[in-house]
Design a protein around this motif. Sequence first.
Motif, PDB file in Angstrom:
ATOM      1  N   THR A 297       7.748  59.159  11.413  1.00 15.26           N
ATOM      2  CA  THR A 297       8.903  58.948  10.537  1.00 15.26           C
ATOM      3  C   THR A 297       9.085  60.135   9.602  1.00 15.26           C
ATOM      4  OG1 THR A 297       7.729  57.898   8.678  1.00 15.26           O
ATOM      5  CG2 THR A 297       8.357  56.476  10.526  1.00 15.26           C
ATOM      6  N   ALA A 298      10.288  60.237   9.063  1.00 13.42           N
ATOM      7  CA  ALA A 298      10.568  61.308   8.106  1.00 13.42           C
ATOM      8  C   ALA A 298       9.697  61.175   6.857  1.00 13.42           C
ATOM      9  CB  ALA A 298      12.046  61.294   7.722  1.00 13.42           C
ATOM     10  N   GLN A 299       9.348  59.951   6.485  1.00  9.93           N
ATOM     11  CA  GLN A 299       8.487  59.783   5.323  1.00  9.93           C
ATOM     12  C   GLN A 299       7.084  60.306   5.602  1.00  9.93           C
ATOM     13  OE1 GLN A 299       8.119  55.797   3.740  1.00  9.93           O
ATOM     14  NE2 GLN A 299       6.987  56.492   1.942  1.00  9.93           N
ATOM     15  N   HIS A 300       6.587  60.129   6.815  1.00  4.11           N
ATOM     16  CA  HIS A 300       5.287  60.711   7.170  1.00  4.11           C
ATOM     17  C   HIS A 300       5.334  62.226   7.009  1.00  4.11           C
ATOM     18  CE1 HIS A 300       4.655  57.035  10.032  1.00  4.11           C
ATOM     19  NE2 HIS A 300       4.373  56.735   8.774  1.00  4.11           N
ATOM     20  N   LEU A 301       6.404  62.826   7.508  1.00  2.00           N
ATOM     21  CA  LEU A 301       6.536  64.278   7.410  1.00  2.00           C
ATOM     22  C   LEU A 301       6.677  64.708   5.956  1.00  2.00           C
ATOM     23  CD1 LEU A 301       6.841  67.058   8.712  1.00  2.00           C
ATOM     24  CD2 LEU A 301       9.301  66.582   8.959  1.00  2.00           C
ATOM     25  N   SER A 302       7.412  63.927   5.176  1.00  2.00           N
ATOM     26  CA  SER A 302       7.572  64.241   3.762  1.00  2.00           C
ATOM     27  C   SER A 302       6.224  64.272   3.052  1.00  2.00           C
ATOM     28  CB  SER A 302       8.492  63.209   3.101  1.00  2.00           C
ATOM     29  OG  SER A 302       8.599  63.426   1.711  1.00  2.00           O
TER      30      SER A 302
END
Length: 521
Positions: A297-302
């Motif tokens: 997810t984008a939150q993981h990458l963030s």
Amino acid sequence: MVIFFDRAKRLLWEGRPSIYSHIQGQGESVDGSLPDDEEFWSGDKIRWVAGGLDGAFGHHGGPAKMTDEARELVRLLAKQSRKPKNSTRKALYAKLVKTDIGGMIDEVIDEVRKHPGIQPDTVFLEAKWLAEHAAHRNVVKFGIAMLGLFQNGQVKELLLTLGRHEEFTLYAVVAIHNGMEDSNQVLFELAGQVHGWGKIHIVERLEPASQEIKDWLLREGCHNNVMNEYLACICARNGGLLEALSADRVDGALLNGATDIIEALLNGGPAENIDDYEHAPQVLFDYVRLTREIGATAQHLSAIFSIHDFLAEDEEKWTVRMSAGWSVQLRSDIREACGSIVANTKWISIVMEAVSSGDLTDAYYGAACAGKLGMDIWDILYNQLAANPLEDFYYYQLMKSDDRDRIRKFVQFAIGHLPLQQIATGPRNEMGFGEEYAAHRKLGAILQSLDRFEGIGAELILTGLNSPVTSNRNMAIKALEGWDISSWGEQLAHAVAHLLVIEPEDPTKERLHKLCVAKGL
């Protein structure tokens, strides 16, 4: 025949719905409203979110002192306990309505314990009546607090119902903790029904007495509607984050929960941060390892970007960290792993999907990551804005562009969709909080960047100069500070001169004066 009623003799709770019945009537979805809202907040410019006043002052305020006002409350309670009468209840109730009980409740409880005239059995019954039948929040809070002086399992349903409303969760939590044998399990039952300050109060007091509770703390315990930072370190320690992330594989819910915790620890804030968490080095190592394997997810990458930025902080900070479990090699290994994760091309489609999802949380993380990856998402966000023309998120994101044509396009959209005439009602000293100032906040999001785009948005600047919200006027002045006076036009010059005469805020007036001097007006 005409009958006159003496309003002075009317009981304050008569003809009003009780707060308990109000919460009961909302079922499982309790909102932040209360029947006494208009009366309680009358005259205040700011309405705190439910539980916010007690939560903020409880976490950041100084210790309270016993006052004559509080002693009078205890005196009236003692009098009612010795000889219950409606007149005494009325006097106690009226006193409570006008008393900020949250700031002195601990002192009041201590005074009740010490008072020689208190009759416990009657106090319990009076407390139950106040909690169940009162129509005013301060009275309910007092009733709940008094119930906490007794074994109160027989009023469990009452306390749980009131506790579902964030305004009363703190009081219910303390009463349950002090008065029920199985209090920890009852608090755990309540924890899943609150999401703001109430959740913070529960998690701060919840003992990790079972694996079920530990699992919940790691997966759901940290996320709340106030600030995850309040709970991150508590959840990491009490949930056993170190042990959980040491596994070869973890479930998606655990990785998501760990992401919330780690991002909040890295953000820092009002509670303990990443440097206070004793297991941070190993936890960050394992989180990066697991994200490389199953991050999706984008939150993981963030979170990976946040970890990378943390590792790149100045060496003065890292000199201190080297004596707290870190090593040069571990820092280097995690940093290299973060770089490897970011370089994976799979994130392009993941970020684009998050931005395009229509979910604002996903879009927030997607936009943050897109900026880091150099992805151009402006047109996507602009097209979404058309479907959500009053959503704050888009105003802040779209103004991050450096492209004059894009900013001009967005400004024209704002002119067509914001109620500019309703905003420009004249200068006052409004702070701009609350739903009634939603459009003013969107205007402010644009104004704060218009100093970079000379000649674009004069109509919005003019509106800002005439806004009742002080920050709007200051942002309009900021924009004009960045423009040459030749770009102002006659209308703006006249508006500045007029505002200099009528501006109600001295700091803003001083800033206007400096602007006029600088521009030769």
